[in-house]
Design a protein around this motif. Structure first.
Motif, short mmCIF file in Angstrom:
data_model
loop_
_atom_site.label_atom_id
_atom_site.label_comp_id
_atom_site.label_asym_id
_atom_site.label_seq_id
_atom_site.Cartn_x
_atom_site.Cartn_y
_atom_site.Cartn_z
N LEU B 15 0.81 -1.22 0.00
CA LEU B 15 0.00 0.00 0.00
C LEU B 15 0.85 1.28 0.00
N ILE B 16 1.81 1.33 0.93
CA ILE B 16 2.56 2.57 1.09
C ILE B 16 3.50 2.80 -0.09
N ALA B 17 4.25 1.76 -0.48
CA ALA B 17 5.18 1.92 -1.60
C ALA B 17 4.44 2.26 -2.89
N SER B 18 3.34 1.59 -3.14
CA SER B 18 2.64 1.87 -4.40
C SER B 18 2.05 3.28 -4.39
N SER B 19 1.56 3.71 -3.23
CA SER B 19 1.06 5.09 -3.15
C SER B 19 2.19 6.09 -3.38
N MET B 20 3.37 5.77 -2.81
CA MET B 20 4.53 6.66 -3.02
C MET B 20 4.87 6.73 -4.51
N PHE B 21 4.84 5.57 -5.18
CA PHE B 21 5.20 5.56 -6.60
C PHE B 21 4.23 6.44 -7.41
N TRP B 22 2.94 6.25 -7.21
CA TRP B 22 1.98 7.05 -7.98
C TRP B 22 2.09 8.52 -7.61
N ALA B 23 2.38 8.82 -6.38
CA ALA B 23 2.54 10.22 -5.97
C ALA B 23 3.82 10.82 -6.57
N MET B 24 4.88 10.01 -6.69
CA MET B 24 6.13 10.50 -7.33
C MET B 24 5.88 10.80 -8.79
N LYS B 25 5.12 9.92 -9.45
CA LYS B 25 4.82 10.15 -10.87
C LYS B 25 4.00 11.41 -11.04
N ARG B 26 3.03 11.62 -10.14
CA ARG B 26 2.21 12.82 -10.20
C ARG B 26 3.06 14.07 -10.01
N ALA B 27 4.03 13.97 -9.08
CA ALA B 27 4.85 15.14 -8.73
C ALA B 27 5.94 15.38 -9.77
N GLY B 28 6.41 14.31 -10.40
CA GLY B 28 7.51 14.46 -11.36
C GLY B 28 8.81 14.92 -10.74
N THR B 29 9.05 14.52 -9.51
CA THR B 29 10.23 15.02 -8.78
C THR B 29 11.39 14.05 -8.74
N VAL B 30 11.21 12.86 -9.30
CA VAL B 30 12.34 11.92 -9.28
C VAL B 30 12.58 11.38 -10.69
N GLY B 31 13.80 10.86 -10.89
CA GLY B 31 14.13 10.31 -12.20
C GLY B 31 13.49 8.94 -12.35
N GLU B 32 14.25 7.93 -11.93
CA GLU B 32 13.83 6.56 -12.15
C GLU B 32 13.45 5.93 -10.80
N VAL B 33 12.48 5.02 -10.84
CA VAL B 33 12.11 4.31 -9.62
C VAL B 33 12.22 2.80 -9.85
N SER B 34 13.04 2.18 -9.00
CA SER B 34 13.14 0.71 -9.06
C SER B 34 12.42 0.15 -7.85
N GLY B 35 11.97 -1.10 -7.97
CA GLY B 35 11.24 -1.69 -6.85
C GLY B 35 11.54 -3.17 -6.70
N TYR B 36 11.31 -3.65 -5.48
CA TYR B 36 11.49 -5.08 -5.21
C TYR B 36 10.48 -5.51 -4.17
N ALA B 37 9.86 -6.67 -4.35
CA ALA B 37 9.05 -7.29 -3.30
C ALA B 37 9.46 -8.74 -3.18
N ARG B 38 9.17 -9.31 -2.05
CA ARG B 38 9.60 -10.65 -1.71
C ARG B 38 9.06 -11.72 -2.66
N SER B 39 7.77 -11.67 -2.93
CA SER B 39 7.17 -12.77 -3.70
C SER B 39 7.17 -12.48 -5.20
N ALA B 40 7.34 -13.55 -5.98
CA ALA B 40 7.30 -13.44 -7.43
C ALA B 40 5.92 -12.93 -7.86
N GLU B 41 4.91 -13.30 -7.10
CA GLU B 41 3.54 -12.89 -7.43
C GLU B 41 3.38 -11.37 -7.37
N THR B 42 3.87 -10.79 -6.28
CA THR B 42 3.76 -9.33 -6.16
C THR B 42 4.58 -8.63 -7.24
N ARG B 43 5.77 -9.17 -7.52
CA ARG B 43 6.60 -8.56 -8.58
C ARG B 43 5.89 -8.64 -9.93
#
Ligand SMILES: NC(=O)c1ccc[n+]([C@@H]2O[C@H](COP(=O)([O-])OP(=O)(O)OC[C@H]3O[C@@H](n4cnc5c(N)ncnc54)[C@H](OP(=O)(O)O)[C@@H]3O)[C@@H](O)[C@H]2O)c1
Ligand SMILES: NC(=O)c1ccc[n+]([C@@H]2O[C@H](COP(=O)([O-])OP(=O)(O)OC[C@H]3O[C@@H](n4cnc5c(N)ncnc54)[C@H](OP(=O)(O)O)[C@@H]3O)[C@@H](O)[C@H]2O)c1
Lengths: 307, 307
Positions: B15-43
């Motif tokens: 919940l928190i990471a995905s909200s941060m990602f969409w908020a970063m995209k809205r803001a346009g304040t960062v370059g690239e965003v990489s992500g990792y989650a434990r399960s293959a399913e979530t990835r």
């Protein structure tokens, strides 16, 4: 829809009565609606906003010729109101109420209902944290339940069926229940949750080491939901706890027991116990959403979420 | 807006990471965003819905060259994640987190942060009862508070100021607080309310004399608000209570004391005590609405009310 009662009298003109009035107007199922509230101020507001076809200056005047009289006052004063209006009720009329507690209302109102008048207590399970004559709206009872709690075994069946149709016309589902079970069910689904919410807000307000302004600023992490419940009318809730003492104390006892078990799990670091407990409680939420008794929108939809 | 970090890595994609990602995209304040989650399913879900510019198959890969790494996993596993990524952090980078508890995170993550990397713990006070990679939305942090809790007195001020600007870009207000006070404030505004809600729902689920189906049907009288809170992720909340033990137990102690006083008032029929208590708690609600931390719409606006 066909007319169900020619004249309805609402005694007390707060959240529930005003919602009933707007819902009756929407349904078009009653002829005339008269109303009465204790204070001149509330009566003036009611006249101003067109709440009731006639606002009377006494309860006795309001119930004159009424086919249905609904007591919409706090539970603790229902007996006194019934005593006052009892001798002035129309023969064959129905007296009902909307009180949150039922055994105490039956005990205090019942003795004042004259022979030939039907007494059919009821309780709409719907409300908000707001109160007073301007708080009502026609949709309050839509898809909510109204429990009809006949006051005795020989309650007139036709009167019950008529009241049931009336509430269905206001948008509600109706079920019958006996008074004792009603008071226990409500102790679980309403009265104890309210007491706990009041307590939690009281604790937050009381702490020296955390200021009120911190509590307010940082409330979005869970606390604010409690403050909504704990903003309900103090008089109504005082009366609920004084009149549903037994069932509330029983559920509070269970609550304290389970809270202590969780507290012990925290102290001992028993993560499995906590995880299992927190998993079990999710099923009820799903049931409530499937039953249409709450919105599935995250955070009740009050966040900016589009989903 | 100007670019604040060239590359951000999100570890954990709920919940928190995905909200941060969409908020970063809205803001346009960062370059690239990489992500990792434990399960293959979530990835796989993340890749499907475009959550993160790159979804990596290891945390080590995700943090490579990142200027800001944010740990968005349950509090209990933050230490292990930090241990894994520690040796692979870019010199000069900032490591932050979003954990609901701060002292325990500082203790478990701190030791794994290498010299030359800034560790700036933080906690956004915003959330919903939903979790997982699809639960997030850009507006989650709008007008909510983020507490930045520097891990030590010599935390680099520039790194703190940069992180503050980052969160402001996501819509939040930012304040600094020390870890101990944070954990106490959150015990009041979040952790204890959650435990109490879980308990109340557990009690309702447990009773023999009131069925689950009754609890569900009649929940609109107050109970359903508790079920929303008690639908939150069990792992997250287990970890919160295990790691914020002291403050939670302190507030629980206060809560029990006050509950017993109210219980005694009910038993003794002390209406004045109840009325006074229920009146006092309304002021905090008003404060929360004035501060824009909740909606003033009755019942959170979920009823049909037009007002
Ligand atoms: N609120 C809820 O969520 C909810 C839900 C279901 C059932 N109920 C039950 O519905 C009833 C009314 O609740 P409400 O929320 O509508 O309350 P409310 O908005 O506070 O209104 C109460 C009304 O009762 C009047 N009243 C109070 N004492 C009176 C007296 N001694 N004689 C005559 N009138 C008197 C008040 O008049 P003034 O304005 O002149 O003081 C007011 O018009 C209560 O029994 C409550 O248990 C409430
Ligand atoms: N939810 C809230 O209301 C809220 C508010 C403020 C702060 N927080 C804090 O934010 C953090 C995340 O919460 P959330 O609500 O976003 O949780 P969430 O939706 O349940 O997501 C948790 C994420 O962490 C991943 N994860 C779990 N264990 C892991 C491990 N050992 N290694 C790597 N990844 C792991 C999960 O991966 P899988 O999907 O593969 O299992 C998932 O992507 C928690 O520390 C919480 O205390 C939450």
């Amino acid at each position: 829809m066909a007319q169900q009662y020619e004249k309805v009298a609402l005694i007390g003109l707060g959240l529930i009565a005003s919602s009933m009035f707007w819902a009756m107007k929407r349904a078009g199922t009653v002829g005339e609606v008269s109303g009465y509230a204790r204070s001149a101020e509330t009566r003036a507001t009611a006249r101003e906003i067109g709440l009731c076809d006639t606002v009377c200056d006494s309860a006795i005047e309001a119930v004159k010729d009424a086919d249905l009289v609904v007591l919409c006052v706090p539970v603790g004063v229902m007996g006194a109101v019934a005593e006052e209006i009892g001798p002035h009720l129309k023969p064959g009329a129905t007296v009902s109420d909307v009180g949150s507690v039922k055994k105490a209302v039956i005990d205090s109102v019942g003795p004042h209902i004259p022979e030939g008048v039907h007494f059919v207590p009821a309780h709409p399970l719907a409300g908000t944290e707001q109160s007073g004559p301007t708080a009502g709206f026609a949709e309050l009872f839509d898809n909510r339940w109204v429990l009809i709690v006949p006051s005795s075994d020989d309650t007139d069946d036709a009167a019950v069926i008529r009241l049931q149709a009336f509430w269905e016309g206001l948008g509600a589902f109706v079920e019958r229940m006996d008074a004792e079970h009603h008071d226990l069910v409500l102790a679980v689904t309403s009265h104890t949750p309210h007491l706990i919410a009041y307590t939690m807000v009281g604790v937050a307000d009381d702490l020296r080491r955390v200021t009120d302004s911190e509590v307010i600023k940082y409330s979005a992490a869970g606390f604010r939901d409690f403050t909504r419940i704990a903003a309900s009318d103090p008089t109504m809730w005082r009366d609920v706890f004084l009149t549903n003492k037994e069932a509330t104390l029983e559920i509070l006892g269970r609550f304290t027991e389970e809270l202590f078990a969780l507290q012990r799990a925290i102290r001992k670091g028993d993560g499995d116990h906590l995880h299992a407990y927190f998993t079990r409680t999710r099923a009820i939420r799903r049931g409530i959403i499937e039953a249409g008794q709450d919105t599935a929108a995250p955070d009740f939809g009050r966040t900016g979420s589009k989903r």
